[in-house]
Design a protein around this motif. Structure first.
Motif, mmCIF file in Angstrom:
data_model
loop_
_atom_site.group_PDB
_atom_site.id
_atom_site.type_symbol
_atom_site.label_atom_id
_atom_site.label_comp_id
_atom_site.label_asym_id
_atom_site.label_seq_id
_atom_site.Cartn_x
_atom_site.Cartn_y
_atom_site.Cartn_z
ATOM 1 N N UNK A 161 0.820 -1.220 0.000
ATOM 2 C CA UNK A 161 0.000 0.000 0.000
ATOM 3 C C UNK A 161 0.852 1.267 0.000
ATOM 4 N N UNK A 162 2.032 1.190 0.608
ATOM 5 C CA UNK A 162 2.891 2.365 0.712
ATOM 6 C C UNK A 162 2.375 3.423 1.672
ATOM 7 N N UNK A 163 1.369 3.093 2.466
ATOM 8 C CA UNK A 163 0.770 4.054 3.401
ATOM 9 C C UNK A 163 1.551 4.062 4.711
ATOM 10 N N UNK A 164 1.783 5.253 5.229
ATOM 11 C CA UNK A 164 2.458 5.395 6.527
ATOM 12 C C UNK A 164 1.916 6.627 7.225
ATOM 13 N N UNK A 165 1.919 6.591 8.545
ATOM 14 C CA UNK A 165 1.540 7.766 9.328
ATOM 15 C C UNK A 165 2.534 8.885 9.035
ATOM 16 N N UNK A 166 2.016 10.084 8.801
ATOM 17 C CA UNK A 166 2.878 11.248 8.588
ATOM 18 C C UNK A 166 2.918 12.063 9.871
ATOM 19 N N UNK A 167 4.074 12.151 10.467
ATOM 20 C CA UNK A 167 4.299 13.030 11.621
ATOM 21 C C UNK A 167 5.751 13.484 11.536
ATOM 22 N N UNK A 282 3.591 21.442 12.440
ATOM 23 C CA UNK A 282 4.675 20.552 12.867
ATOM 24 C C UNK A 282 4.601 19.172 12.209
ATOM 25 N N UNK A 283 3.478 18.458 12.277
ATOM 26 C CA UNK A 283 3.467 17.142 11.615
ATOM 27 C C UNK A 283 3.416 17.237 10.103
ATOM 28 N N UNK A 284 2.944 18.380 9.577
ATOM 29 C CA UNK A 284 2.590 18.485 8.170
ATOM 30 C C UNK A 284 3.585 19.247 7.315
ATOM 31 N N UNK A 285 4.654 19.753 7.905
ATOM 32 C CA UNK A 285 5.512 20.732 7.230
ATOM 33 C C UNK A 285 6.134 20.227 5.938
ATOM 34 N N UNK A 286 6.389 18.923 5.837
ATOM 35 C CA UNK A 286 7.065 18.385 4.655
ATOM 36 C C UNK A 286 6.111 17.765 3.655
ATOM 37 N N UNK A 287 4.799 17.789 3.941
ATOM 38 C CA UNK A 287 3.849 17.050 3.112
ATOM 39 C C UNK A 287 2.654 17.870 2.661
ATOM 40 N N UNK A 288 2.791 19.201 2.649
ATOM 41 C CA UNK A 288 1.755 20.076 2.134
ATOM 42 C C UNK A 288 2.367 21.050 1.140
ATOM 43 N N UNK A 289 1.610 21.413 0.128
ATOM 44 C CA UNK A 289 2.033 22.527 -0.709
ATOM 45 C C UNK A 289 1.787 23.818 0.070
ATOM 46 N N UNK A 338 -4.664 13.734 6.465
ATOM 47 C CA UNK A 338 -5.480 12.689 5.858
ATOM 48 C C UNK A 338 -6.270 13.185 4.660
ATOM 49 N N UNK A 339 -6.524 14.478 4.616
ATOM 50 C CA UNK A 339 -7.274 15.073 3.507
ATOM 51 C C UNK A 339 -6.368 15.757 2.481
ATOM 52 N N UNK A 340 -5.296 16.417 2.961
ATOM 53 C CA UNK A 340 -4.555 17.323 2.085
ATOM 54 C C UNK A 340 -3.071 16.987 1.909
ATOM 55 N N UNK A 341 -2.600 15.873 2.449
ATOM 56 C CA UNK A 341 -1.201 15.498 2.219
ATOM 57 C C UNK A 341 -0.959 15.318 0.726
ATOM 58 N N UNK A 342 0.139 15.855 0.252
ATOM 59 C CA UNK A 342 0.457 15.789 -1.172
ATOM 60 C C UNK A 342 0.450 14.344 -1.671
ATOM 61 N N UNK A 343 -0.369 14.069 -2.663
ATOM 62 C CA UNK A 343 -0.508 12.775 -3.357
ATOM 63 C C UNK A 343 -1.270 11.714 -2.564
ATOM 64 N N UNK A 344 -1.159 11.689 -1.236
ATOM 65 C CA UNK A 344 -1.797 10.619 -0.460
ATOM 66 C C UNK A 344 -3.061 11.067 0.258
ATOM 67 N N UNK A 345 -3.308 12.371 0.354
ATOM 68 C CA UNK A 345 -4.494 12.869 1.039
ATOM 69 C C UNK A 345 -5.776 12.501 0.303
ATOM 70 N N UNK A 346 -6.849 12.311 1.039
ATOM 71 C CA UNK A 346 -8.114 11.873 0.470
ATOM 72 C C UNK A 346 -8.611 12.801 -0.635
ATOM 73 N N UNK A 353 -7.043 5.708 3.180
ATOM 74 C CA UNK A 353 -6.042 5.062 4.032
ATOM 75 C C UNK A 353 -5.233 6.062 4.858
ATOM 76 N N UNK A 354 -4.814 7.160 4.219
ATOM 77 C CA UNK A 354 -4.015 8.150 4.951
ATOM 78 C C UNK A 354 -4.800 8.726 6.120
#
Length: 413
Positions: A161-167, A282-289, A338-346, A353-354
């Motif tokens: 799946x390649x899914x992992x918790x983002x923190x 803090x958890x999202x800094x590397x995974x949002x535009x 879970x909604x807006x992470x780049x590429x994996x957000x719903x 899954x995210x």
């Protein structure tokens, strides 16, 4: 990671994050009564001293596990870091350990804001040591050290799946963790004398603004520091702009709500909004535009400005809004991914899954931290006592507990 530039950034980031704990002391110190400012700041400095020592002795060992369902690493596997200091790769290994220590320190220090004006220093230090050992060190292993949070995506959905918790920098491990513990201690110690909306004013607003400024400054190391581990530090630009943008947007979100709700935007509100934005990114800094980071910031600032009112509605005295800012902000930032992470957000091309793993991780850490902090707090309260006497609270915690005053305006007094 062995390049001189990477190593220089690692040292700089470690210093930046360490500086954040005095920033917490200033931020909290300005918010309490004048006769509690020494006590409030000492709780941060006490945590800095104790947790640093515990991390070096055994905490770093506990923060890495060999299997998904291990509770924590063996605390005695390299007691005092003797083997690490003399082994191959000691230079970078010790740097990483020092950087990790600063996260442990500030997580514990953040909790103290919930029990301002009424806690015994000795009881707080005992709590800080037990909480670090039983909660932060294991949770760090769960989130970053190979534990169940780290492997949650593959556990539920399989490796393919390649899914992992983002923190990335600590939404669960630091802010949800500290916020849940803060709620537990607020319940254990009970309300301050005279607790009601509007009666307890900050004694030094400039001190609080200084603390917020130091926190924002240090947070660039907090969020971007781990990039020293990558060969080209290729993600640090995105992390930096998101740390700036989300925080700035949260200031705006908070003061707009203040203006609409109370008629006036305040400087304490702006400072609190900045901290709420920092927490959420803090958890999202590397995974949002950057655009979605701005949206996260303004939403978090607005929601946290409303969330701090919950203590009056629900009847718990979280003195300095650790729950409303760190727990709520941490939950928003973690679940938002879970909604807006780049590429994996719903909403950005991914499935549910995210979102599923983000929610499970957030509430798993929340529940564990709350329960253990509550139990530790109750044991301390029922044995040596956690809260000062009512008459000591009225007289001033600083003189009773520390024999000092924050301000001596007339030397004849």
């Amino acid at each position: 990671m062995d390049a001189p530039g990477n190593i220089a950034w690692a040292v700089t980031a470690t210093a930046l994050v360490l500086f954040m704990t005095p920033g917490v002391a200033f931020f909290y110190g300005g918010l309490v009564k004048a006769k509690s400012v020494v006590s409030m700041m000492m709780m941060s400095f006490g945590a800095l001293g104790l947790v640093s020592v515990l991390w070096i002795l055994y905490g770093a060992n506990m923060s890495v596990v060999d299997s998904t369902w291990s509770f924590a690493g063996n605390p005695f596997s390299d007691f005092g870091l003797a083997s690490l200091a003399s082994g191959e790769g000691a230079n970078t290994g010790l740097l990483g350990t020092a950087y990790g220590a600063t996260f442990a320190i500030i997580t514990v220090a953040l909790i103290s804001g919930a029990i301002a004006d009424r806690a015994k220093f000795g009881a707080w230090i005992i709590f800080a040591g037990l909480f670090a050992t039983l909660v932060y060190f294991p949770v760090a292993a769960w989130v970053w050290g190979g534990g169940w949070v780290y492997n949650l995506g593959t556990t539920i959905f399989g490796e393919e799946s390649g899914v992992a918790v983002i923190d990335y920098a600590g939404g669960t491990a630091v802010h949800i963790n500290a916020g849940a513990a803060a709620l537990a201690l607020a319940l254990v110690l009970g309300k301050r004398i005279g607790f009601q909306k509007g009666i307890l004013k900050p004694h030094n607003v400039p001190l609080t603004l200084l603390g917020a400024a130091i926190l924002w400054f240090g947070w660039f190391g907090f969020n971007g520091g781990a990039e020293w581990l990558s060969e080209d530090m290729g993600g640090v630009g995105l992390i930096t702009i998101n740390t700036l943008g989300a925080t700035a947007a949260a200031v705006i979100g908070w003061i707009i709500v203040e203006k609409l709700k109370d008629g006036k935007p305040t400087s304490v509100g702006a400072a609190s909004g900045a901290v709420a934005g920092l927490v959420a990114i803090t958890p999202a800094c590397a995974n949002l535009t950057p655009g979605f980071a701005l949206l996260l910031g303004v939403v978090t600032g607005a929601v946290c400005a409303l969330a701090i009112e919950l203590k009056f509605k629900l009847g718990f005295d979280d003195s300095l809004d650790v729950v409303g800012i760190h727990l709520v902000g941490g939950l928003i930032g973690t679940i938002y991914l879970g909604f807006f992470a780049t590429e994996t957000g719903l909403l950005l091309g991914g499935g549910p899954e995210q979102l599923v793993v983000q929610v499970i991780a957030a509430f798993g850490v929340l529940i564990y931290s709350f329960i253990v902090a509550f139990v530790i707090g109750i044991i301390i309260e029922k044995t040596i006592g956690f809260r000062v006497k009512n008459e000591d609270e009225l007289a001033g915690v600083d003189t009773v507990v520390h024999g000092e005053e924050g301000y001596l305006l007339d030397e004849r007094v």
